[in-house]
Design a protein around this motif. Structure first.
Motif, PDB file in Angstrom:
ATOM      1  N   PRO A  23      -0.798   1.154  -7.306  1.00  0.00           N
ATOM      2  CA  PRO A  23      -0.422   0.669  -5.967  1.00  0.00           C
ATOM      3  C   PRO A  23       0.276   1.732  -5.136  1.00  0.00           C
ATOM      4  N   GLY A  24       1.135   2.533  -5.771  1.00  0.00           N
ATOM      5  CA  GLY A  24       1.819   3.584  -5.029  1.00  0.00           C
ATOM      6  C   GLY A  24       0.849   4.609  -4.476  1.00  0.00           C
ATOM      7  N   GLN A  25      -0.138   5.001  -5.280  1.00  0.00           N
ATOM      8  CA  GLN A  25      -1.140   5.952  -4.814  1.00  0.00           C
ATOM      9  C   GLN A  25      -1.943   5.377  -3.642  1.00  0.00           C
ATOM     10  N   VAL A  26      -2.275   4.099  -3.743  1.00  0.00           N
ATOM     11  CA  VAL A  26      -3.038   3.455  -2.670  1.00  0.00           C
ATOM     12  C   VAL A  26      -2.233   3.429  -1.381  1.00  0.00           C
ATOM     13  N   HIS A  27      -0.963   3.014  -1.468  1.00  0.00           N
ATOM     14  CA  HIS A  27      -0.126   2.939  -0.267  1.00  0.00           C
ATOM     15  C   HIS A  27       0.049   4.314   0.380  1.00  0.00           C
ATOM     16  N   THR A  28       0.234   5.351  -0.435  1.00  0.00           N
ATOM     17  CA  THR A  28       0.357   6.699   0.120  1.00  0.00           C
ATOM     18  C   THR A  28      -0.926   7.113   0.830  1.00  0.00           C
ATOM     19  N   ALA A  29      -2.057   6.833   0.212  1.00  0.00           N
ATOM     20  CA  ALA A  29      -3.341   7.196   0.813  1.00  0.00           C
ATOM     21  C   ALA A  29      -3.573   6.425   2.110  1.00  0.00           C
ATOM     22  N   VAL A  30      -3.194   5.145   2.136  1.00  0.00           N
ATOM     23  CA  VAL A  30      -3.364   4.349   3.351  1.00  0.00           C
ATOM     24  C   VAL A  30      -2.484   4.912   4.472  1.00  0.00           C
ATOM     25  N   ARG A  31      -1.241   5.242   4.143  1.00  0.00           N
ATOM     26  CA  ARG A  31      -0.350   5.799   5.163  1.00  0.00           C
ATOM     27  C   ARG A  31      -0.909   7.102   5.734  1.00  0.00           C
ATOM     28  N   ASP A  32      -1.457   7.947   4.871  1.00  0.00           N
ATOM     29  CA  ASP A  32      -2.052   9.202   5.340  1.00  0.00           C
ATOM     30  C   ASP A  32      -3.258   8.922   6.238  1.00  0.00           C
ATOM     31  N   TRP A  33      -4.056   7.946   5.846  1.00  0.00           N
ATOM     32  CA  TRP A  33      -5.249   7.579   6.622  1.00  0.00           C
ATOM     33  C   TRP A  33      -4.850   7.044   7.998  1.00  0.00           C
ATOM     34  N   MET A  34      -3.837   6.188   8.016  1.00  0.00           N
ATOM     35  CA  MET A  34      -3.369   5.636   9.287  1.00  0.00           C
ATOM     36  C   MET A  34      -2.782   6.732  10.169  1.00  0.00           C
ATOM     37  N   ALA A  35      -2.057   7.653   9.566  1.00  0.00           N
ATOM     38  CA  ALA A  35      -1.463   8.749  10.347  1.00  0.00           C
ATOM     39  C   ALA A  35      -2.539   9.630  10.965  1.00  0.00           C
ATOM     40  N   ALA A  36      -3.696   9.696  10.321  1.00  0.00           N
ATOM     41  CA  ALA A  36      -4.812  10.501  10.833  1.00  0.00           C
ATOM     42  C   ALA A  36      -5.630   9.742  11.868  1.00  0.00           C
ATOM     43  N   GLY A  37      -5.217   8.497  12.166  1.00  0.00           N
ATOM     44  CA  GLY A  37      -5.902   7.736  13.197  1.00  0.00           C
ATOM     45  C   GLY A  37      -7.015   6.846  12.695  1.00  0.00           C
ATOM     46  N   LEU A  38      -6.998   6.482  11.394  1.00  0.00           N
ATOM     47  CA  LEU A  38      -8.008   5.590  10.817  1.00  0.00           C
ATOM     48  C   LEU A  38      -9.421   6.106  11.110  1.00  0.00           C
ATOM     49  N   SER A  39      -9.598   7.395  10.906  1.00  0.00           N
ATOM     50  CA  SER A  39     -10.924   7.976  11.051  1.00  0.00           C
ATOM     51  C   SER A  39     -11.801   7.508   9.892  1.00  0.00           C
ATOM     52  N   ARG A  40     -12.970   8.047   9.803  1.00  0.00           N
ATOM     53  CA  ARG A  40     -13.915   7.679   8.734  1.00  0.00           C
ATOM     54  C   ARG A  40     -13.235   7.783   7.373  1.00  0.00           C
ATOM     55  N   LEU A  41     -13.394   6.751   6.553  1.00  0.00           N
ATOM     56  CA  LEU A  41     -12.685   6.689   5.276  1.00  0.00           C
ATOM     57  C   LEU A  41     -13.346   7.622   4.273  1.00  0.00           C
ATOM     58  N   THR A  42     -12.627   8.665   3.898  1.00  0.00           N
ATOM     59  CA  THR A  42     -13.144   9.637   2.936  1.00  0.00           C
ATOM     60  C   THR A  42     -12.175   9.913   1.797  1.00  0.00           C
ATOM     61  N   ASP A  43     -11.003   9.297   1.818  1.00  0.00           N
ATOM     62  CA  ASP A  43      -9.985   9.588   0.813  1.00  0.00           C
ATOM     63  C   ASP A  43     -10.457   9.116  -0.560  1.00  0.00           C
ATOM     64  N   PRO A  44     -10.481   9.988  -1.571  1.00  0.00           N
ATOM     65  CA  PRO A  44     -10.988   9.584  -2.886  1.00  0.00           C
ATOM     66  C   PRO A  44     -10.163   8.490  -3.542  1.00  0.00           C
ATOM     67  N   VAL A  45      -8.864   8.428  -3.257  1.00  0.00           N
ATOM     68  CA  VAL A  45      -8.038   7.355  -3.818  1.00  0.00           C
ATOM     69  C   VAL A  45      -8.471   6.005  -3.260  1.00  0.00           C
ATOM     70  N   LEU A  46      -8.701   5.949  -1.946  1.00  0.00           N
ATOM     71  CA  LEU A  46      -9.116   4.685  -1.342  1.00  0.00           C
ATOM     72  C   LEU A  46     -10.545   4.314  -1.747  1.00  0.00           C
ATOM     73  N   LEU A  47     -11.412   5.303  -1.908  1.00  0.00           N
ATOM     74  CA  LEU A  47     -12.767   5.007  -2.383  1.00  0.00           C
ATOM     75  C   LEU A  47     -12.724   4.410  -3.785  1.00  0.00           C
ATOM     76  N   ARG A  48     -11.886   4.968  -4.659  1.00  0.00           N
ATOM     77  CA  ARG A  48     -11.728   4.401  -6.005  1.00  0.00           C
ATOM     78  C   ARG A  48     -11.153   2.992  -5.937  1.00  0.00           C
ATOM     79  N   HIS A  49     -10.183   2.796  -5.057  1.00  0.00           N
ATOM     80  CA  HIS A  49      -9.577   1.472  -4.910  1.00  0.00           C
ATOM     81  C   HIS A  49     -10.621   0.439  -4.498  1.00  0.00           C
ATOM     82  N   LEU A  50     -11.471   0.806  -3.548  1.00  0.00           N
ATOM     83  CA  LEU A  50     -12.529  -0.110  -3.125  1.00  0.00           C
ATOM     84  C   LEU A  50     -13.452  -0.460  -4.288  1.00  0.00           C
TER      85      LEU A  50
END
Length: 376
Positions: free
Chosen positions: A185-212
């Motif tokens: 969960p901590g890894q997911v939350h960090t990845a989401v925060r980074d994604w949101m800070a980048a403006g919710l661009s196309r989802l490419t983060d490997p942590v979030l892809l694994r989570h999905l």
């Protein structure tokens, strides 16, 4: 009339992976662009009609629009405009012999929904939910990582109640060499925060892809994974299904089947995974695109257990691609199984049984579909 004929002994096909059809009439350039995986214009002095897919369209589709086979593209497109998109769609899809359409609804554009697609083909439509598109829609308007993860979990659970499967395009977004274990969960939350800070661009983060992927696996619905050939957004070397081996091992015993899509030119790698892991299946769609379809299908059947292969068209945008996919599958299957039967390697009864498995029966079992559908 089915294509190439209704007397091949196959049940109504289950197209276990396809996309919607354009509702409007495409101009000639747009039509030709759907004949290739490229997102670029053709080279100067060339046309995408001069491809295996273009030639297959001209072979199989004109007679259904009251034209001779192999007629010139201009004549074909003019007749298409005369009939209009609805009549063209009805004629072409109605001739495929497809009884069930499992439609990936994750692509943008003015495309038919699963029910519309199936209605034109006189079949039944089902939805496949693309995980990355679902996550990107879910992220709109959320305030923080905790809200997003809760909303995403709810969206995936809700989708699992109506969709027959999920699909991941991690091969496009990062590549298939993902850490096979679910992120914390901590890894997911960090990845989401980074994604949101980048403006919710196309989802490419490997942590979030694994989570999905792991959220989808938890639902028990089959998970389709794009592998192999694709458009220029893909790095082909990162789409080799063999790169999924550790994830396949990690998902053993979860009760969720993994379906490897497309596979070519790594279809033997996919066949190997289907051979050694009970919950892995392989798709023979998109590989069967021309006169070499028979050889490619035979290579699949060299290694994959016969009950682990599924038919699809991967058709997108043009109803012609459904018709071509079904026709080439039928002719390739008849050729391969016919040769093996004639040689005495197979009995005719076994050939019919295996043909029915690949055409429909295995997909009905994997996706939990009814035992039969009306013929297309």
């Amino acid at each position: 009339m089915n294509v190439p004929g209704p007397d091949d002994g196959l049940p109504p096909l289950v197209d276990h992976h396809c996309h919607g059809v354009l509702r409007h009439e495409p101009d000639p350039g747009t039509f030709a662009a759907y004949l290739t995986e490229s997102d670029r214009p053709p080279a100067a002095g060339t046309t995408f009609f001069d491809t295996q897919t273009g030639f297959a369209v001209r072979r199989w589709c004109p007679p259904l629009l009251d034209l001779p086979a192999h007629c010139p593209p201009d004549r074909y497109l003019a007749r298409r405009r005369e009939l209009g998109p609805d009549e063209t769609r009805r004629r072409l899809l109605g001739a495929t012999g497809i009884g069930a359409y499992l439609v990936d609804t994750g692509l943008p554009g003015d495309l038919t929904r699963p029910d519309e697609t199936a209605e034109a083909g006189r079949g039944t439509g089902y939805e496949i939910v693309r995980l990355e598109a679902l996550a990107e829609r879910t992220a709109i308007g959320v305030r923080d990582a905790e809200e997003f993860t809760h909303a995403l979990d709810t969206a995936i659970r809700n989708a699992s109640r109506t969709a027959v499967a999920f699909k991941s395009v991690a091969a496009y977004r990062h590549g298939l060499a993902l850490n096979p274990l679910p992120p914390t969960p901590g890894q997911v939350h960090t990845a989401v925060r980074d994604w949101m800070a980048a403006g919710l661009s196309r989802l490419t983060d490997p942590v979030l892809l694994r989570h999905l992927v792991w959220q989808a696996i938890a639902t028990g619905r089959p998970l389709q994974l794009h592998t192999g050939f694709g458009d220029p957004d893909l790095r082909l070397d990162r789409a080799d299904p063999a790169l999924l081996t550790d994830l396949v091992r990690a998902t053993t015993g979860t009760g969720t089947d993994l379906v490897l899509l497309h596979c070519y030119p790594y279809h033997r790698h996919a066949a190997y995974l289907a051979n050694v892991f009970p919950h892995v299946y392989a798709d023979v769609g998109l590989t069967l695109t021309g006169p070499r379809a028979t050889a490619v299908l035979a290579e699949f059947l060299e290694l994959a257990p016969f009950g682990k292969l599924l038919f699809s068209t991967d058709a997108y945008g043009l109803p012609e691609l459904y018709l071509v996919g079904a026709a080439l599958f039928r002719t390739a299957l008849a050729s391969v199984l016919g040769d093996w039967t004639a040689s005495g390697a197979w009995s005719a009864d076994d050939a019919r049984r295996v043909g029915a498995m690949i055409a429909a029966d295995t997909a009905r079992r994997v996706y939990g579909l009814p035992a039969s559908e009306p013929p297309g």
